[in-house]
Design an enzyme around this catalytic site. Sequence first.
Site, PDB file in Angstrom:
ATOM      1  N   HIS A 106      -4.710 144.063  36.976  1.00 13.46           N
ATOM      2  CA  HIS A 106      -5.757 144.038  37.986  1.00 13.46           C
ATOM      3  C   HIS A 106      -5.353 143.092  39.109  1.00 13.46           C
ATOM      4  O   HIS A 106      -4.803 142.012  38.876  1.00 13.46           O
ATOM      5  CB  HIS A 106      -7.076 143.545  37.379  1.00 13.46           C
ATOM      6  CG  HIS A 106      -7.733 144.545  36.499  1.00 13.46           C
ATOM      7  ND1 HIS A 106      -9.058 144.910  36.625  1.00 13.46           N
ATOM      8  CD2 HIS A 106      -7.255 145.273  35.464  1.00 13.46           C
ATOM      9  CE1 HIS A 106      -9.363 145.808  35.703  1.00 13.46           C
ATOM     10  NE2 HIS A 106      -8.275 146.034  34.983  1.00 13.46           N
ATOM     11  N   GLU A 158     -10.960 138.535  41.342  1.00 18.01           N
ATOM     12  CA  GLU A 158     -10.450 138.189  40.016  1.00 18.01           C
ATOM     13  C   GLU A 158     -10.944 136.782  39.713  1.00 18.01           C
ATOM     14  O   GLU A 158     -11.100 135.946  40.629  1.00 18.01           O
ATOM     15  CB  GLU A 158      -8.929 138.261  39.956  1.00 18.01           C
ATOM     16  CG  GLU A 158      -8.349 139.645  40.232  1.00 18.01           C
ATOM     17  CD  GLU A 158      -8.793 140.713  39.257  1.00 18.01           C
ATOM     18  OE1 GLU A 158      -9.149 140.355  38.109  1.00 18.01           O
ATOM     19  OE2 GLU A 158      -8.793 141.889  39.642  1.00 18.01           O
TER      20      GLU A 158
END
Length: 232
Positions: A152, A9
């Site tokens: 996510h 990420e």
Amino acid sequence: MRQIVLDTETTGINPKLGNRVIEIGCVELVNRKLTGNNFHRYLNPDRDSEEGALAVHGLTTEFLADKPRFREIADELREYIRGAEVIIHNAPFDLGFLNHEFRMLNLPAFDEHIGGVIDTLVQAKELRPGKRNSLDALCDFYGISNAHRKLHGALLDAELLADVYLAMTRGQNSLGMDIEVEEVTSGVDLAQVALAEILVVRAAADEVAAHEDLLNGLDKAVKGTCVWRTPA
């Protein structure tokens, strides 16, 4: 064979604009088996995430404030991934960020430490041309539950991708046998010798039932009739 399923990420979509890696998740496979030897770190990027990225991963500046910087975990990450084949969904994105982070530390690029890359997005496009091939779409196609995926997350996404990769490549292991044949000088037809050693073993009732269960699962995954039920 050692493989690492990896996801990251980031604070945005372009490392050249100062965006940084804020989470790394890795899942280890050895001979296509999950080992539980995973690698997961949150990282302090010393900057805020862009609004769009924050909406995707939800990792706030406040949450990341007490986490280590990338330089503090770089050696540990290098050792963990060294020599492994790395599996990534949309590999250019993650590799671009990781290579950038390594170069900022005057280290060889990330992809110089690994034994190769498999891009599951490329594989999925080859298997499902014209279809949506996001991780969510592939989870749905292969019947992998991602109901717990609200945002996510690098480790969660790596775990899901490992399941997708194993499902997507099921049956690609070689079915051939390496047969060592001693040199024959008597003029015997080697093809006939190999043929004579082939044994046919009928499936037991429980094996037939297990096979039917597998086909039913494939039918469910494709929401129809899987190719294995189609007559040749």
